[in-house]
Enzyme design. Structure first.
Site, short mmCIF file in Angstrom:
data_model
loop_
_atom_site.label_atom_id
_atom_site.label_comp_id
_atom_site.label_asym_id
_atom_site.label_seq_id
_atom_site.Cartn_x
_atom_site.Cartn_y
_atom_site.Cartn_z
N VAL A 1 -2.09 6.77 0.16
CA VAL A 1 -2.49 8.17 0.02
C VAL A 1 -2.93 8.36 -1.43
CG1 VAL A 1 -1.74 10.57 0.24
CG2 VAL A 1 -0.88 8.85 1.83
N ARG B 1 5.89 7.28 -10.02
CA ARG B 1 5.80 7.01 -11.46
C ARG B 1 4.62 7.73 -12.12
NH1 ARG B 1 7.94 1.64 -9.80
NH2 ARG B 1 9.90 1.35 -10.92
N HIS C 1 4.99 9.34 0.68
CA HIS C 1 6.20 9.25 1.51
C HIS C 1 6.08 10.17 2.73
CE1 HIS C 1 8.13 8.26 -2.53
NE2 HIS C 1 8.39 7.20 -1.81
N GLY D 1 4.01 1.63 3.02
CA GLY D 1 2.65 1.96 2.59
C GLY D 1 1.89 0.74 2.07
N GLN D 2 0.57 0.77 2.26
CA GLN D 2 -0.27 -0.33 1.80
C GLN D 2 -0.45 -0.35 0.28
OE1 GLN D 2 -3.74 0.42 4.14
NE2 GLN D 2 -3.33 -1.24 5.56
N GLN E 1 16.47 -4.16 -7.97
CA GLN E 1 15.04 -4.48 -7.98
C GLN E 1 14.38 -4.11 -9.31
OE1 GLN E 1 14.12 -1.75 -4.52
NE2 GLN E 1 12.25 -1.39 -5.65
N HIS F 1 6.79 12.06 -2.52
CA HIS F 1 5.44 12.58 -2.74
C HIS F 1 4.65 12.46 -1.42
CE1 HIS F 1 4.46 8.37 -2.83
NE2 HIS F 1 5.19 8.17 -3.91
O1 PAF Z 1 8.96 1.02 -2.15
C1 PAF Z 1 10.07 1.45 -2.49
O2 PAF Z 1 10.26 2.65 -2.75
C2 PAF Z 1 11.25 0.49 -2.61
O3 PAF Z 1 10.84 -0.75 -3.07
C3 PAF Z 1 12.05 0.36 -1.31
C4 PAF Z 1 11.23 -0.25 -0.19
C5 PAF Z 1 12.58 1.73 -0.88
C6 PAF Z 1 13.25 -0.55 -1.54
O4 PAF Z 1 14.11 -0.06 -2.53
#
Ligand code: PAF
Length: 291
Positions: free
Chosen positions: A179, A190, A40, A150-151, A64, A37
């Protein structure tokens, strides 16, 4: 539009970037889980501007995600991602398979201590261990000079910076502003889960954070009162099911700030981070402001 090389093999990307670096090229890296998006693309465009070559990774990192989380349903659209990346001028997409990142014999992970157990970490146990493990692997595989984050994911950014410092990783971490949509909602992959009515109500999170920041700037009230007002505002909304946290923290340490009085009297005080996570029926939203 430039040509983008898609590389799936770990050795191939490693050797290709090593060769580039040998020739003196500065390499930028933007790790992503795809479904790109504007957040990114702002990171990728910054890297393209500042570096000779940019690598974007697309890997939905299973370790994760908690068991009850959305790993299986996480949005995926590689063709769309490819077209977006082509338009930014990045040169490489690294898209490893799950088995090449985590083979059967995978036995080692990064363990984040206290910082990984507060805020989002309290509600997503093991999440930051998973993030740091994959980010460290990607750093080792690609070997960039600069990596862009990103922050919006302030805690993630903070923990990654700390990992880089603690483990002596020779990569410059650049933090880039959140952003937002026109109505203030922080852009996130999401957000597509939000129903129409949830989407309409979602900007309340940023509005509440901004209102809390304004109250702090006026200095005429206490953290306790600001927190109470903020929680009332959010919990009174029809779409918000629960609030994971609404925290006031020292921007430079993530320590909780309990009293503004002490805080404002402290010499050389660093900024204040106000960060929150809320749950709507279909999705969890996080956001923050820094004063
Ligand atoms: O922020 C994300 O999209 C993820 O946590 C990352 C940094 C790509 C790690 O999988």
């Amino acid at each position: 539009m430039s040509e983008v090389k898609i590389i799936k093999d770990i050795k191939t990307i490693h050797n290709e970037i090593a060769l580039l670096k040998k020739s003196g090229a500065i390499t930028g890296f933007v790790p992503t889980m795809g479904f790109l998006h504007k957040g990114h693309t702002s990171l990728i465009e910054k890297s393209v501007k500042e570096c000779d070559a940019t690598v974007v990774s697309i890997f939905i990192n299973p370790i994760q995600f908690g068991q009850a989380e959305d790993f299986n349903n996480y949005p995926r659209d590689t063709k769309r991602d490819y077209n977006i990346i082509r338009q930014t001028g990045a040169q490489y997409i690294f898209m490893p398979g799950e088995s090449s990142m985590y083979g059967d014999n995978f036995k080692t992970t990064v363990s984040v201590k206290k910082l990984g157990k507060i805020m989002c970490g309290r509600y997503r146990p093991g999440h930051f261990d998973g993030v740091c493990t994959v980010v460290l692997k990607l750093f080792n595989i690609i070997g960039p000079d600069i990596a862009y984050f990103g922050q919006k994911d302030f805690q993630q950014l903070f923990i990654i910076k700390k990992m880089v410092e603690d483990l002596n990783i020779n990569i410059n971490i650049k933090e880039c502003p959140t952003v937002r949509e026109e109505d203030g909602l922080a852009i996130s992959s999401r957000n597509i889960y939000l129903s129409d009515i949830e989407r309409e109500n979602a900007p309340l999170l940023f509005k509440t954070l901004k209102a809390a920041a304004a109250m702090i700037k006026r200095k005429n009230t206490s953290i306790k009162k600001i927190k109470k007002t903020s929680l009332e505002l959010l919990s009174g909304n029809c779409c918000i099911k629960s609030i994971d946290y609404f925290d006031f923290r020292n921007r430079s340490t993530l320590e909780e700030i309990k009293s503004l009085k002490n805080y404002f009297s402290r010499e050389g005080r660093p900024g204040i981070l106000i960060a929150a996570a809320i749950r709507m029926k279909s999705t969890r939203l996080i956001d923050n402001v820094v004063i």
